[in-house]
Design a protein around this motif. Structure first.
Motif, short mmCIF file in Angstrom:
data_model
loop_
_atom_site.label_atom_id
_atom_site.label_comp_id
_atom_site.label_asym_id
_atom_site.label_seq_id
_atom_site.Cartn_x
_atom_site.Cartn_y
_atom_site.Cartn_z
N ASN A 279 25.80 71.68 90.20
CA ASN A 279 25.44 71.20 91.64
C ASN A 279 24.04 71.04 91.81
OD1 ASN A 279 24.91 73.63 92.38
ND2 ASN A 279 26.83 73.41 93.88
N LYS A 280 23.04 71.78 90.84
CA LYS A 280 21.72 71.79 90.59
C LYS A 280 21.03 72.44 91.93
CE LYS A 280 22.57 69.68 86.57
NZ LYS A 280 22.43 70.58 85.38
N SER A 653 27.64 67.47 106.75
CA SER A 653 28.66 66.68 107.54
C SER A 653 29.36 68.10 108.31
CB SER A 653 29.72 66.16 106.75
OG SER A 653 31.09 65.87 107.57
N GLU A 654 29.69 67.54 109.59
CA GLU A 654 30.06 68.93 110.67
C GLU A 654 31.73 68.97 110.13
OE1 GLU A 654 31.05 69.41 115.42
OE2 GLU A 654 30.08 67.60 114.69
N TYR A 655 32.38 67.92 109.65
CA TYR A 655 33.83 68.14 109.26
C TYR A 655 33.90 67.89 107.77
CZ TYR A 655 35.24 68.13 114.17
OH TYR A 655 35.12 68.56 115.45
N SER A 656 34.70 68.69 107.16
CA SER A 656 35.07 68.24 105.57
C SER A 656 36.06 67.03 105.42
CB SER A 656 35.73 69.47 105.11
OG SER A 656 37.17 69.44 105.72
N PRO A 657 36.00 66.41 104.51
CA PRO A 657 36.76 65.34 104.38
C PRO A 657 38.26 65.87 103.64
CG PRO A 657 35.21 65.76 102.29
CD PRO A 657 34.99 66.62 103.03
N LYS A 690 30.34 66.96 97.04
CA LYS A 690 30.30 65.55 96.88
C LYS A 690 30.30 65.04 98.41
CE LYS A 690 33.39 65.78 93.05
NZ LYS A 690 32.44 65.20 92.04
N GLY A 691 29.38 64.07 98.66
CA GLY A 691 29.10 63.49 99.89
C GLY A 691 28.20 64.31 100.74
#
Length: 750
Positions: A279-280, A653-657, A690-691
């Motif tokens: 993820n660098k 993001s405050e919430y995970s997907p 991701k995202g």
């Protein structure tokens, strides 16, 4: 184990001894036709399956001697030597059912009873479950248990804990052979290094069990039961490697000393020494580990079959994660960031039945845990010793199954943090009693209570009640209610409190947490006319906490604030598990849990951090008996959970997907004493970056050398730090490890 009689009728017809013959017959179970049974000739690719009426035909069989095999998932294989020469032969064979409600369990009541007879719902997971998705430790293996989630607590050192029904890891008590030997510091590390090859089964109880097990058994407990020496293979080995460079090795053997002593020895070695940064962010995606664990269990034969067993384990691990340039010479400095942990641990477990007429057992355990760790330039040195002993008197009388217990637990804990001004030493004596009352053949009620005395908090009383109704041999309804309590030591259970990335604020003297729980469970086994077998296990629960201690990550992004909640916390939800034997070598398991874990303080309801609303797990297996090939497809799915962001400017993001980890494995069992397996883990290649623009906050400045603060300690947004962040690796909810191949070999000599 339920025994099922199977009658296999073989008709062998032929034209002559020099031409191919035909074998036909019928397979029945309990005098009823059993469809979709695999029937084949061992060592060949010749075989077939029975039709809906239980009949089969195998064509083009050359005359000779064969071993014919009838195999159906849920039963043990039946084999018979036959001679194919045109004669009709009828063979009566007996199979033992493998998928049954009669598994023997001990966790729910401290007594060995069948799963169907237990008034407390207990889930049982066998070695076959562990083999479907091979892992280097029990921690990872639990990812496919419904309602149980291994939670990583740090992106850098990858330590974690076990969540049950959405409750944090400190609410879960982990036992080995019924003894609470994994607790405190070892909850973070103790589930690594138990050789999977030595595990007889894993039992899971969801909901408070403090009336039997005391503090920490608030959310539930996991009991890892190891094999008896006489039941273990003579020699066994299991090893796999992955294309990431992971190596796991389990080896062991059993032996006999004299006429009365059996022992098993197991060694687990795990090594991962390949830094990867896909993820660098210049940080290792996965912690590097070098771990060895040695386990030995002794079983002594005594007069009148009285029990005496001893087990011991030594565990050592060197793990580190951090910036890719890190080397041991940087340990503890502020030039290159790394988290390095040396762990040394000893354990002893014993069970001795007293030489008296009454059935009285003395059970004991001792653990010594020494941890030497640094998180960047923050040093954390800790020692923990836990001694536990209890006398249990098992006294059945007419319509009553009584259990009396006296217990004492010694805790020693010391570390180098400013919060620990002197070593914490305490002895907690306990007394408990349990009575299972037989109201009728179908109805039992269990009453239990426990009294503990803690010098710091005084008397603690935890009662429970369980009602069991068994309308038929394949149905059971259970209603359980009880209380739990937990005495807190923050620095043995919350990794974020150790790393130094946030300041720890303890606003008051922390009182023990108290919980009140009720749950209802329904278990059903169903047989269809097509020979399919289904087991349904569904539960609903509600738990109410007072004095809850929940870390506050929200009030100040640079702090973790601990205090007793001025309000209440609740956990509620329902779950469903379905296990199915579908025939033709197919069996499947699927589970789902829907839950809400929240806290209410000053009239404001807040969803608990790092807790998913729903989760699902599944496992589908297919065995092609003629080729000895098995395919296992396993996976899980998790709903969104609230994550620990660092303020309003944090771009993460405050919430995970909703996310899923899925795996596939192929196993070949056609070689004597050997199994070959290979597969792919994380088929979807899911990782939490991701995202998200990044996962670790301020990975480019892990010592916060270029962070500006105002007079109140708040971060000031600058051109170099536009989001007003400090270094923080606690934004984690899923493994960073991408898709990978694995290959393995198992050897067993009985």
């Amino acid at each position: 184990m339920k025994t099922i009689k199977l009658f296999l009728f073989l008709g062998m017809f032929g034209i002559s001894n020099i031409h191919a013959q035909k074998i036909s017959g019928k397979v029945t179970s309990n005098n009823e036709a059993l469809p979709f049974v695999n029937v084949y000739l061992k060592g060949t690719s010749i075989g077939t399956t029975t039709n809906e009426n239980g009949f089969y035909t195998i064509e083009d069989v050359v005359p000779g001697n064969y071993t014919i095999v009838a195999s159906f998932t849920g039963f043990k294989n039946v084999e018979k030597q036959i001679t194919v020469e045109g004669n009709v032969t009828i063979i009566k064979l007996e199979l033992e059912g493998a998928l049954s409600l009669d598994e023997i369990i001990i966790t729910g009541t401290l007594k060995a009873v069948s799963r169907l007879e237990s008034p407390v719902p207990v889930e049982v997971y066998s070695p076959a479950f562990l083999k479907k998705n091979p892992t280097p430790n029990v921690f990872e293996a639990l990812q496919n248990v419904n309602g149980v989630r291994p939670q990583l607590n740090c992106n850098v050192c990858n330590t974690g804990d076990i969540h049950i029904n959405g409750l944090e890891g400190p609410y879960t008590l982990v036992l080995i052979d019924g003894m609470p030997i994994v607790s405190g510091l070892s909850t973070v590390y103790g589930l690594s290094g138990i050789p999977n090859s030595l595990i007889e089964q894993i039992e899971v109880v969801k909901g408070p069990a403090s009336s039997l097990y005391g503090s920490e058994a608030v959310g539930g407990l996991i009991n890892v039961i190891t094999k008896l020496p006489e039941n273990a293979p003579l020699v066994f080995a299991d090893s796999f490697i992955s294309d990431w460079g992971e190596l796991n090795l389990d080896i062991g053997f059993k032996s006999r000393i004299g006429d009365n002593t059996n022992l098993i020895t197991g060694i687990n070695y795990y090594n991962y020494s390949n830094p990867i940064d896909d993820n660098k962010d210049n940080f290792t995606d996965v912690t590097l580990q070098d771990r060895i664990s040695v386990f030995q269990k002794w079983d002594f034969k005594r007069n009148n079959n009285r029990l005496f067993s001893l087990a011991g384990r030594f565990f050592y691990e060197d793990r580190w994660g951090g910036e890719m340039q890190w080397k041991p010479s940087f340990r503890g400095g502020d030039d290159i960031y790394g988290e390095s942990i040396y762990t040394t641990r000893y354990e002893l477990i014993g069970n001795y039945q007293l030489p008296i007429n009454e059935k009285v057992n003395f059970q004991f355990s001792y653990s010594d845990h020494d941890q030497n760790s640094v998180y960047g330039n923050t040093e954390y040195l800790a020692k923990q010793r836990i001694g536990f002993g209890q006398l249990i008197w098992d006294k059945p009388i007419k319509n009553h199954d009584l259990l009396f217990g006296l217990a004492a637990r010694y805790n020693f804990y010391n570390d180098n943090t400013t919060a620990t001004t002197e070593a914490d030493k305490i002895v907690i004596p306990s007394i408990f009693v349990q009575d299972e009352i037989k109201l009728s053949e179908k109805q039992h009620i269990l009453l239990g209570a426990r009294y503990d005395y803690d010098d710091r908090h005084g008397s603690i009383f935890t009662p429970r009640i369980a009602y069991r109704f068994k309308p038929s041999k394949d149905d059971i309804i259970r209603l359980n209610a009880g209380t739990g309590f937990r005495v807190v030591n923050l620095f043995t259970e919350d990794h974020a409190a150790l790393t130094g990335s946030r300041d720890v604020i303890i606003e008051e003297t922390l009182n023990p947490e108290q919980s009140y729980n009720v749950n209802i469970n329904y278990l059903k086994k169903l047989y269809t006319k097509k020979g399919q077998i289904y087991t349904f296990d569904t539960s609903a629960w509600y738990t109410y906490f007072t004095n809850a201690i929940i870390p506050d990550y929200d009030s100040n992004p640079n702090q973790i604030i601990y205090d007793n909640l001025d309000g209440n916390s609740t956990s509620k939800g329902f779950s469903l598990n379905i296990d199915a034997v579908l025939g033709s070598g197919i069996n499947a398991s699927v589970g789902a849990t829907f839950q809400e874990v929240s806290q209410n303080e000053n009239g404001i309801k807040t969803r608990q951090i790092l807790t998913e609303r729903f989760t699902g797990v599944w496992s589908v297996s297919y065995k092609h008996y003629p080729t000895n090939l098995t395919v296992d497809y396993t996976g899980n799915v998790y709903g969104p959970m609230r994550l620990p962001t660092l303020g309003d400017l944090d771009p993460r993001s405050e919430y995970s997907p909703t996310w899923s980890i899925q795996n596939i494995q192929f196993t070949f069992t056609g070689l004597t004493n050997l199994e070959l397996y290979a597969g792919v883990k994380n088929l979807l290649n899911w990782t939490p970056n991701k995202g998200n623009p990044f996962i670790i906050a301020r990975a480019n400045d892990p010592f916060d050398k270029n962070v500006d603060f105002d007079p109140n300690g708040n971060v000031i947004a600058t051109a170099d730090n536009p989001y007003a962040l400090t270094f923080d690796p606690s934004y984690v909810y899923a493994p960073n490890q991408e898709r990978r191949l694995f290959f393995g070999l198992r050897f067993t000599l009985n």
